[in-house]
Design a protein around this motif. Structure first.
Motif, PDB file in Angstrom:
ATOM      1  N   TYR A   1     -61.351  67.461  40.271  1.00 22.47           N
ATOM      2  CA  TYR A   1     -60.132  66.653  40.420  1.00 22.47           C
ATOM      3  C   TYR A   1     -59.192  67.314  41.441  1.00 22.47           C
ATOM      4  O   TYR A   1     -58.693  66.662  42.359  1.00 22.47           O
ATOM      5  CB  TYR A   1     -59.456  66.548  39.051  1.00 22.47           C
ATOM      6  CG  TYR A   1     -58.122  65.822  39.017  1.00 22.47           C
ATOM      7  CD1 TYR A   1     -58.071  64.448  38.806  1.00 22.47           C
ATOM      8  CD2 TYR A   1     -56.912  66.513  39.142  1.00 22.47           C
ATOM      9  CE1 TYR A   1     -56.857  63.774  38.731  1.00 22.47           C
ATOM     10  CE2 TYR A   1     -55.702  65.846  39.077  1.00 22.47           C
ATOM     11  CZ  TYR A   1     -55.677  64.482  38.863  1.00 22.47           C
ATOM     12  OH  TYR A   1     -54.476  63.824  38.791  1.00 22.47           O
TER      13      TYR A   1
ATOM     14  N   HIS B   1     -53.139  64.994  28.797  1.00 24.86           N
ATOM     15  CA  HIS B   1     -52.145  63.936  29.049  1.00 24.86           C
ATOM     16  C   HIS B   1     -51.041  63.989  28.006  1.00 24.86           C
ATOM     17  O   HIS B   1     -50.788  62.997  27.313  1.00 24.86           O
ATOM     18  CB  HIS B   1     -52.819  62.561  29.026  1.00 24.86           C
ATOM     19  CG  HIS B   1     -53.868  62.380  30.081  1.00 24.86           C
ATOM     20  ND1 HIS B   1     -55.158  62.801  29.917  1.00 24.86           N
ATOM     21  CD2 HIS B   1     -53.808  61.831  31.315  1.00 24.86           C
ATOM     22  CE1 HIS B   1     -55.859  62.522  31.017  1.00 24.86           C
ATOM     23  NE2 HIS B   1     -55.062  61.937  31.880  1.00 24.86           N
TER      24      HIS B   1
ATOM     25  N   LYS C   1     -58.308  65.574  44.993  1.00 24.51           N
ATOM     26  CA  LYS C   1     -56.901  65.150  45.194  1.00 24.51           C
ATOM     27  C   LYS C   1     -56.384  65.579  46.564  1.00 24.51           C
ATOM     28  O   LYS C   1     -55.510  64.951  47.151  1.00 24.51           O
ATOM     29  CB  LYS C   1     -56.015  65.739  44.090  1.00 24.51           C
ATOM     30  CG  LYS C   1     -55.411  64.642  43.209  1.00 24.51           C
ATOM     31  CD  LYS C   1     -54.482  65.185  42.205  1.00 24.51           C
ATOM     32  CE  LYS C   1     -53.072  64.729  42.521  1.00 24.51           C
ATOM     33  NZ  LYS C   1     -52.094  65.306  41.622  1.00 24.51           N
TER      34      LYS C   1
ATOM     35  N   HIS D   1     -62.347  64.002  36.370  1.00 20.34           N
ATOM     36  CA  HIS D   1     -61.430  64.014  35.221  1.00 20.34           C
ATOM     37  C   HIS D   1     -60.254  64.936  35.504  1.00 20.34           C
ATOM     38  O   HIS D   1     -60.437  66.016  36.066  1.00 20.34           O
ATOM     39  CB  HIS D   1     -62.156  64.502  33.959  1.00 20.34           C
ATOM     40  CG  HIS D   1     -63.104  63.495  33.423  1.00 20.34           C
ATOM     41  ND1 HIS D   1     -62.694  62.442  32.640  1.00 20.34           N
ATOM     42  CD2 HIS D   1     -64.445  63.356  33.569  1.00 20.34           C
ATOM     43  CE1 HIS D   1     -63.743  61.698  32.316  1.00 20.34           C
ATOM     44  NE2 HIS D   1     -64.824  62.224  32.878  1.00 20.34           N
ATOM     45  N   LYS D   2     -59.098  64.476  35.053  1.00 15.45           N
ATOM     46  CA  LYS D   2     -57.898  65.298  35.217  1.00 15.45           C
ATOM     47  C   LYS D   2     -58.142  66.663  34.570  1.00 15.45           C
ATOM     48  O   LYS D   2     -58.694  66.738  33.475  1.00 15.45           O
ATOM     49  CB  LYS D   2     -56.716  64.594  34.536  1.00 15.45           C
ATOM     50  CG  LYS D   2     -55.399  65.197  34.895  1.00 15.45           C
ATOM     51  CD  LYS D   2     -54.268  64.376  34.335  1.00 15.45           C
ATOM     52  CE  LYS D   2     -52.965  65.134  34.537  1.00 15.45           C
ATOM     53  NZ  LYS D   2     -51.880  64.568  33.766  1.00 15.45           N
TER      54      LYS D   2
END
Ligand code: B12
Ligand code: SF4
Length: 443
Positions: free
Chosen positions: A353, A100, A357, A347-348
């Motif tokens: 993920y 992030h 998505k 988790h990203k």
């Protein structure tokens, strides 16, 4: 220069705005004293483990360094904002900011992306000379040689880590496996890297010199290369330590490794069993776990008197709703000493993920993922609602840590390993039945 290094604590839950604070901690976190070892010797350094002590927001400091996990990221940003309001530069690093970077840059002056070994010194020097850049990316993975000795001399209130302190030592990074939900290979690289036996032995000797006898090997997978691990544990036998670690299920088949581990002082091992369901294990790419061999592997641990804990994840599409009862029955039948139950979390940065998505509406509260582990569900499971999955997982804790379950599973505490299991059960029981939602961790 005056450097303040902070490991933030976290908020209990989205609905409980209290910070998780404790009087003691079972494990001395490695990151704080380790990061301090990269600062010039003449710098004045203060370490703050916020779970145990409060932060002095008026402290006279020149730079603040914050280490972040997703679980404490909200708190980390608040802390950073407060110091920056005073014009004090804040630098950040750790697994959360690796995934992030942009988010972290809204709250800090510079971000370390990846391992600190190759960038920490530059960051601190640039900060001292007012030439701080925004992003410091560790382009190469460190070969793990000549790692500095953590600055334990800076750890205040060391009594708060218990009379018998457990020190963390990292012997390797990365993992040879590719579980779909795990971010380790993105964060730490695909190659399993390890330190030389001599370096690890030397670090343990220095810890012993400070009176430490209990070691937690803080690796992703302690025995990612079995031949190397065998040499390492052989070499630590004369040190007469007691140790615990995390390793993968397949190692419990290896009698030689386990005998040697036991002989060298293994006290407790944490293992990702994840599921008892074959289809589910296949779906998560947990190739190293063979459900048909579980009973035998657990028997091998029990026979050697090795205390162990198993991690489980619930919420997979391949599961049937009876998975909770079936798992509990399995744990009781095998007298499993300790188990942790997790809600499936994409988790990203993980393959999970990316897959989820693509599925319409599968992920919920995407910006919040991982900030409330064990409490919030971020997906729409196939067999229940997200809220029901949260309840089921909490209920697993309550049933597994009920008095009757504890008495059925645990033996009378004679050995040190038994005592370790009892201590963890008592602390997990307290959390399972507490009024406040809390993350389930023993440390
Ligand atoms: C040991 C360990 C634990 C231990 C003890 C942790 C502790 N309190 O010390 C236990 C078993 C208790 C644990 C629990 C959990 N853990 Co854990 N744990 C680890 C593990 C294996 C090693 C951590 C460690 O000590 N590393 C050694 C230090 C030196 O490395 P480091 O902190 O990463 O720091 C390096 C860089 O990141 C960087 N750096 C870090 N901070 C900063 C700051 C600055 C300013 C700079 C410049 C650089 C920098 O420099 C350092 C040197 O390279 C890691 C995986 C791994 N292999 O790293 C997971 C990991 C940290 N854990 C993780 C998670 C999710 C958890 C739990 C939330 C699991 C759960 N569902 O309950 C709990 C939370 C516990 C809690 N309440 O706080 C995740 C975090 C992911 C994330 N995005 O935040 C990791 C990365 C594993 C993973 N991939 O899933 N954990
Ligand atoms: S075995 Fe553990 S560390 Fe390795 S990829 Fe799987 S979950 Fe991650």
């Amino acid at each position: 220069m005056r450097l303040l290094i902070i490991q933030p604590t976290y908020y209990y839950s989205p609905s409980d705005p209290r910070l998780h604070k404790t009087k003691r901690r079972a494990l001395m976190p490695l990151t704080l004293p380790y990061l301090a070892a990269f600062a010039p010797k003449e710098w004045n350094i203060t370490l703050v483990d916020e779970q145990l002590e409060d932060i002095d927001f008026d402290a006279k400091v020149d730079v603040v360094a914050i280490t972040t996990w997703t679980i404490n990221s909200f708190r980390a940003y608040e802390i950073a904002d407060r110091f920056r309001e005073r014009g004090i530069p804040v630098i950040m690093g750790g697994p959360h900011v690796f995934f992030h970077v942009e988010e972290a840059l809204h709250h800090s002056d510079a971000v370390c992306v990846g391992e600190g070994e190759n960038v920490c010194k530059d960051m601190l020097n640039d900060c001292a000379s007012g030439r701080l850049k925004k992003v410091y990316r560790a382009s190469n993975l460190h070969n793990m040689t000549n790692l500095p000795f953590p600055r334990y001399d800076l750890v205040k209130n060391s009594r708060k880590y218990g009379l018998v302190k457990t020190y963390s030592v990292q012997t390797s990074r990365g993992c040879p496996f590719r579980c779909e939900f795990c971010s380790e290979r993105y964060y730490l690289g695909t190659n399993y890297r390890y330190r030389s036996v001599e370096d690890v032995v030397e670090e343990i000797k220095r810890i012993k010199g400070m009176g430490g006898r209990y070691i937690f090997f803080a690796d992703s997978n302690f025995a990612g290369k079995v031949s190397h691990t065998m040499k390492l544990i052989e070499a630590i036998i004369p040190l007469k330590i007691r140790w615990s670690t995390l390793w993968s299920m397949n190692l419990c088949k290896n009698d030689k490794l386990m005998d040697l581990a036991k002989r060298s002082g293994l006290l407790h091992v944490n293992i990702g069993m994840e599921s008892i369901d074959r289809k589910t294990l296949k779906g998560m790419n947990k190739k190293q776990n063979k459900a048909g061999e579980y009973r035998e592997m657990l028997f091998k641990l029990r026979r050697r008197g090795i205390s162990y804990s198993l991690n489980f994840i619930f919420g997979w599409d391949t599961e049937e709703p009876d998975i909770f009862d079936a798992t509990l029955q399995f744990l009781m039948d095998n007298k499993v000493p300790v188990a942790y139950f997790n809600i499936l979390t994409p988790h990203k940065g993980t393959a999970l993920y990316d897959r989820m998505k693509e599925e319409d509406g599968k992920i919920i509260n995407i910006d919040d993922i991982g900030r409330w582990p064990g409490i919030k569900c971020y997906i729409r499971p196939t067999y229940c609602t997200p809220e029901e999955l949260e309840d089921y997982v909490r209920w697993m804790y309550q049933r597994f840590y009920s008095v009757s379950s504890i008495l059925k599973r645990l033996s009378f505490p004679v050995s040190q390993a038994d005592v370790a299991s009892w201590i963890i059960n008592i602390s997990q029981r307290r959390v399972a039945f507490s009024d406040t939602a809390e993350n389930f961790d023993a440390f």
